[in-house]
Design a protein around this motif. Sequence first.
Motif, PDB file in Angstrom:
ATOM      1  N   TYR A  94      -3.277  43.549  73.625  1.00 51.96           N
ATOM      2  CA  TYR A  94      -2.781  44.673  72.831  1.00 51.96           C
ATOM      3  C   TYR A  94      -2.923  44.341  71.351  1.00 51.96           C
ATOM      4  N   CYS A  95      -3.512  45.273  70.605  1.00 51.18           N
ATOM      5  CA  CYS A  95      -3.747  45.085  69.178  1.00 51.18           C
ATOM      6  C   CYS A  95      -3.173  46.237  68.379  1.00 51.18           C
ATOM      7  N   CYS A  96      -2.750  45.924  67.168  1.00 48.05           N
ATOM      8  CA  CYS A  96      -2.350  46.981  66.255  1.00 48.05           C
ATOM      9  C   CYS A  96      -3.398  47.113  65.154  1.00 48.05           C
ATOM     10  N   ALA A  97      -3.392  48.235  64.483  1.00 43.22           N
ATOM     11  CA  ALA A  97      -4.385  48.492  63.455  1.00 43.22           C
ATOM     12  C   ALA A  97      -3.856  49.529  62.475  1.00 43.22           C
ATOM     13  N   THR A  98      -4.477  49.575  61.290  1.00 41.99           N
ATOM     14  CA  THR A  98      -4.064  50.528  60.263  1.00 41.99           C
ATOM     15  C   THR A  98      -5.121  51.606  60.074  1.00 41.99           C
ATOM     16  N   ALA A  99      -4.641  52.785  59.724  1.00 46.76           N
ATOM     17  CA  ALA A  99      -5.518  53.889  59.340  1.00 46.76           C
ATOM     18  C   ALA A  99      -5.032  54.430  58.008  1.00 46.76           C
ATOM     19  N   SER A 100      -5.953  54.976  57.225  1.00 42.88           N
ATOM     20  CA  SER A 100      -5.595  55.405  55.871  1.00 42.88           C
ATOM     21  C   SER A 100      -5.212  56.870  55.787  1.00 42.88           C
ATOM     22  N   TYR A 101      -5.124  57.548  56.919  1.00 41.08           N
ATOM     23  CA  TYR A 101      -4.805  58.964  56.865  1.00 41.08           C
ATOM     24  C   TYR A 101      -4.059  59.372  58.133  1.00 41.08           C
ATOM     25  N   TRP A 102      -3.477  60.565  58.044  1.00 41.96           N
ATOM     26  CA  TRP A 102      -2.838  61.178  59.209  1.00 41.96           C
ATOM     27  C   TRP A 102      -3.244  62.649  59.208  1.00 41.96           C
ATOM     28  N   LEU A 103      -3.907  63.065  60.256  1.00 38.73           N
ATOM     29  CA  LEU A 103      -4.300  64.463  60.403  1.00 38.73           C
ATOM     30  C   LEU A 103      -3.827  64.941  61.758  1.00 38.73           C
ATOM     31  N   PRO A 104      -2.892  65.868  61.817  1.00 39.14           N
ATOM     32  CA  PRO A 104      -2.444  66.387  63.120  1.00 39.14           C
ATOM     33  C   PRO A 104      -3.624  66.888  63.940  1.00 39.14           C
ATOM     34  N   GLY A 105      -3.612  66.549  65.222  1.00 38.17           N
ATOM     35  CA  GLY A 105      -4.686  66.992  66.095  1.00 38.17           C
ATOM     36  C   GLY A 105      -5.861  66.049  66.160  1.00 38.17           C
ATOM     37  N   THR A 106      -5.812  64.950  65.410  1.00 40.97           N
ATOM     38  CA  THR A 106      -6.904  63.978  65.464  1.00 40.97           C
ATOM     39  C   THR A 106      -7.040  63.390  66.859  1.00 40.97           C
ATOM     40  N   ILE A 107      -8.264  63.294  67.327  1.00 36.68           N
ATOM     41  CA  ILE A 107      -8.551  62.549  68.554  1.00 36.68           C
ATOM     42  C   ILE A 107      -8.815  61.120  68.101  1.00 36.68           C
ATOM     43  N   TRP A 108      -7.792  60.289  68.173  1.00 37.76           N
ATOM     44  CA  TRP A 108      -7.857  58.958  67.589  1.00 37.76           C
ATOM     45  C   TRP A 108      -8.773  58.033  68.397  1.00 37.76           C
ATOM     46  N   THR A 109      -9.623  57.313  67.641  1.00 38.36           N
ATOM     47  CA  THR A 109     -10.462  56.274  68.232  1.00 38.36           C
ATOM     48  C   THR A 109     -10.404  55.060  67.320  1.00 38.36           C
ATOM     49  N   ALA A 110     -10.992  53.973  67.766  1.00 36.19           N
ATOM     50  CA  ALA A 110     -11.001  52.748  66.975  1.00 36.19           C
ATOM     51  C   ALA A 110     -11.685  52.965  65.626  1.00 36.19           C
ATOM     52  N   ALA A 111     -12.613  53.888  65.549  1.00 34.90           N
ATOM     53  CA  ALA A 111     -13.335  54.147  64.297  1.00 34.90           C
ATOM     54  C   ALA A 111     -12.433  54.692  63.195  1.00 34.90           C
ATOM     55  N   ASP A 112     -11.273  55.224  63.558  1.00 31.57           N
ATOM     56  CA  ASP A 112     -10.341  55.758  62.565  1.00 31.57           C
ATOM     57  C   ASP A 112      -9.531  54.654  61.891  1.00 31.57           C
ATOM     58  N   PHE A 113      -9.596  53.441  62.419  1.00 32.45           N
ATOM     59  CA  PHE A 113      -8.741  52.353  61.972  1.00 32.45           C
ATOM     60  C   PHE A 113      -9.526  51.266  61.276  1.00 32.45           C
ATOM     61  N   GLY A 114      -8.867  50.613  60.302  1.00 36.36           N
ATOM     62  CA  GLY A 114      -9.530  49.587  59.511  1.00 36.36           C
ATOM     63  C   GLY A 114      -9.091  48.199  59.887  1.00 36.36           C
ATOM     64  N   SER A 115      -7.990  47.732  59.312  1.00 42.19           N
ATOM     65  CA  SER A 115      -7.513  46.374  59.577  1.00 42.19           C
ATOM     66  C   SER A 115      -6.947  46.259  60.991  1.00 42.19           C
ATOM     67  N   TRP A 116      -7.299  45.148  61.630  1.00 39.92           N
ATOM     68  CA  TRP A 116      -6.878  44.895  63.012  1.00 39.92           C
ATOM     69  C   TRP A 116      -6.207  43.533  63.124  1.00 39.92           C
ATOM     70  N   GLY A 117      -5.240  43.439  64.035  1.00 40.40           N
ATOM     71  CA  GLY A 117      -4.707  42.146  64.402  1.00 40.40           C
ATOM     72  C   GLY A 117      -5.548  41.517  65.492  1.00 40.40           C
ATOM     73  N   ARG A 118      -5.264  40.274  65.813  1.00 42.70           N
ATOM     74  CA  ARG A 118      -6.027  39.563  66.853  1.00 42.70           C
ATOM     75  C   ARG A 118      -5.543  39.906  68.250  1.00 42.70           C
ATOM     76  N   GLY A 119      -4.344  40.432  68.347  1.00 41.68           N
ATOM     77  CA  GLY A 119      -3.847  40.882  69.635  1.00 41.68           C
ATOM     78  C   GLY A 119      -2.878  39.918  70.294  1.00 41.68           C
TER      79      GLY A 119
END
Length: 126
Positions: A94-119
């Motif tokens: 399990y990993c956490c990650a950051t995204a720089s925006y919030w848009l209601p209705g977004t179909i979230w994928t890994a491409a929306d996120f930047g910084s990641w933890g190692r898990g």
Amino acid sequence: QVQLVESGGGLVQPGGSLRLSCAPSGRTSSRSTMGWFRQAPGKEREFLAVINWSGSSTDYAVSVKGRFTISRDNAKSTVYLQMNSMKPEDTAVYCCATASYWLPGTIWTAADFGSWGRGTQVTVTS
């Protein structure tokens, strides 16, 4: 980029619960959307949950909705994933990650996120 560190993983029996935590390794003033993903061996990374900066909005994958809850404590710069009624198929890193925006209705994928933890490894087994 922010360095993220996950904790709280481990071994749990089916039907049990775990709470994962995610925090930056250093001080940060980032106001980021935060998400949780997981990846099981031989499978693609799977989106689980996302929360906006204030914590007022969340979204979940169908596979975990009703069982997992994402939350955050901005005073501690920490995001949590409470996992209940766990199943063997929840076994993954399990990993956490950051995204720089919030848009209601977004179909979230890994491409929306930047910084990641190692898990952190979560294993559900009897």
